[in-house]
Design a protein around this motif. Structure first.
Motif, PDB file in Angstrom:
ATOM      1  N   TRP A  44       0.850  -1.196   0.000  1.00 32.32           N
ATOM      2  CA  TRP A  44       0.000   0.000   0.000  1.00 32.32           C
ATOM      3  C   TRP A  44       0.887   1.249   0.000  1.00 32.32           C
ATOM      4  CZ3 TRP A  44      -2.296  -3.570  -1.702  1.00 32.32           C
ATOM      5  CH2 TRP A  44      -3.213  -4.408  -1.112  1.00 32.32           C
ATOM      6  N   ILE A  45       1.803   1.246  -0.960  1.00 35.00           N
ATOM      7  CA  ILE A  45       2.679   2.402  -1.153  1.00 35.00           C
ATOM      8  C   ILE A  45       1.941   3.476  -1.957  1.00 35.00           C
ATOM      9  CG2 ILE A  45       4.808   1.040  -1.038  1.00 35.00           C
ATOM     10  CD1 ILE A  45       4.862   1.180  -4.176  1.00 35.00           C
ATOM     11  N   GLY A  49      -0.100  11.021  -6.170  1.00 35.08           N
ATOM     12  CA  GLY A  49      -0.641  12.033  -5.255  1.00 35.08           C
ATOM     13  C   GLY A  49      -0.791  11.458  -3.858  1.00 35.08           C
ATOM     14  N   THR A  50      -2.043  11.457  -3.359  1.00 31.49           N
ATOM     15  CA  THR A  50      -2.311  10.891  -2.032  1.00 31.49           C
ATOM     16  C   THR A  50      -2.869   9.471  -2.117  1.00 31.49           C
ATOM     17  OG1 THR A  50      -4.540  11.833  -2.008  1.00 31.49           O
ATOM     18  CG2 THR A  50      -2.782  13.175  -1.039  1.00 31.49           C
ATOM     19  N   CYS A  51      -2.928   8.913  -3.317  1.00 31.72           N
ATOM     20  CA  CYS A  51      -3.547   7.596  -3.516  1.00 31.72           C
ATOM     21  C   CYS A  51      -2.532   6.470  -3.366  1.00 31.72           C
ATOM     22  CB  CYS A  51      -4.177   7.506  -4.901  1.00 31.72           C
ATOM     23  SG  CYS A  51      -5.487   8.720  -5.172  1.00 31.72           S
ATOM     24  N   ASP A  52      -2.846   5.524  -2.474  1.00 31.78           N
ATOM     25  CA  ASP A  52      -1.963   4.368  -2.324  1.00 31.78           C
ATOM     26  C   ASP A  52      -2.485   3.210  -3.180  1.00 31.78           C
ATOM     27  OD1 ASP A  52      -3.999   3.028  -0.880  1.00 31.78           O
ATOM     28  OD2 ASP A  52      -3.051   3.395   1.059  1.00 31.78           O
ATOM     29  N   SER A 119       7.658  -4.392  -4.885  1.00 30.97           N
ATOM     30  CA  SER A 119       7.092  -4.365  -6.243  1.00 30.97           C
ATOM     31  C   SER A 119       6.030  -5.446  -6.400  1.00 30.97           C
ATOM     32  CB  SER A 119       8.192  -4.555  -7.288  1.00 30.97           C
ATOM     33  OG  SER A 119       9.083  -3.461  -7.262  1.00 30.97           O
ATOM     34  N   PHE A 120       6.295  -6.625  -5.865  1.00 26.82           N
ATOM     35  CA  PHE A 120       5.335  -7.731  -5.927  1.00 26.82           C
ATOM     36  C   PHE A 120       4.053  -7.382  -5.174  1.00 26.82           C
ATOM     37  CE2 PHE A 120       3.544 -11.580  -4.009  1.00 26.82           C
ATOM     38  CZ  PHE A 120       3.313 -12.355  -5.134  1.00 26.82           C
ATOM     39  N   ALA A 121       4.185  -6.846  -3.981  1.00 21.77           N
ATOM     40  CA  ALA A 121       3.025  -6.552  -3.126  1.00 21.77           C
ATOM     41  C   ALA A 121       2.158  -5.425  -3.657  1.00 21.77           C
ATOM     42  CB  ALA A 121       3.497  -6.216  -1.713  1.00 21.77           C
ATOM     43  N   ASN A 122       2.690  -4.631  -4.567  1.00 22.06           N
ATOM     44  CA  ASN A 122       1.966  -3.475  -5.111  1.00 22.06           C
ATOM     45  C   ASN A 122       1.847  -3.555  -6.626  1.00 22.06           C
ATOM     46  OD1 ASN A 122       1.732  -1.545  -2.638  1.00 22.06           O
ATOM     47  ND2 ASN A 122       3.813  -2.349  -2.568  1.00 22.06           N
TER      48      ASN A 122
END
Length: 191
Positions: A44-45, A49-52, A119-122
């Motif tokens: 949840w990077i 902007g402010t969007c993860d 990178s995998f998790a996102n």
């Protein structure tokens, strides 16, 4: 209530491509289960902007999603293809890692750098992240397809293709029982 059209995660391969990828997966026993820690996969990077990552998937997979200035979903609807339920509160929706983080760890990610695990998790490029009913995601936990499959049998073909694409791209191994279950699900594909 009619089910809204849900956006599909990107990169779902054709059945033929998934079959080729499945055949090429390395079969190996899982390892390093005792050393897994979810914190080793920064997730949840910030995406924009402010969007993860979670908020990005909620917008992608939902219908008529409205967000606050902080990017939180304030309204919309989400159809969960795993169980066929539709939700109108983002709090009822989880973002599922199709190949769970712990499963990835046991299948080779324990040898990766933290950057690669992040990178995998996102991963928004492949079919690794999907909005689903929260309690269904929690019941799935870190199970592979030999012990957990979507309750909607009509979605199992797609789920298998997503799982295979992720494992193939990230060069993760599969257990023999997992490969057998994936093959059984692929055999249900009509195209």
């Amino acid at each position: 209530m009619a089910s809204p059209a849900a956006a599909a995660p990107p990169g779902i391969p054709s059945t033929a491509s998934a079959q080729t990828q499945l055949s090429a997966l390395t079969i190996a026993a899982e390892a390093n289960a005792g050393t897994y820690d979810r914190d080793l996969f920064p997730h949840w990077i910030t995406i924009s902007g402010t969007c993860d990552t979670r908020e990005t998937v909620l917008k992608r997979d939902g219908s008529n999603v409205v967000t606050s200035s902080a990017c939180a979903a304030t309204s919309g609807s989400w159809y969960s293809p795993y169980d066929g339920a539709t939700w109108t509160a983002a709090s009822d929706v989880d973002i599922d890692h199709v190949v769970p983080l712990a499963e990835a760890w046991r299948s080779g990610a324990s040898a990766w750098t933290t950057s690669r695990r992040q990178s995998f998790a996102n991963d928004l490029t492949r079919p690794q992240l999907i909005a689903v009913t929260d309690n269904v995601n929690q019941a799935k936990g870190d199970q592979d397809p030999s012990t957990w499959q979507p309750s909607r049998t009509a979605y199992r073909c797609t789920y298998a293709k997503m799982w295979i694409a992720v494992k193939s791209y990230w060069q993760l191994t599969a257990q023999a029982s997992e490969k057998t279950a994936l093959q059984t699900m692929l055999n249900t594909c009509t195209a």
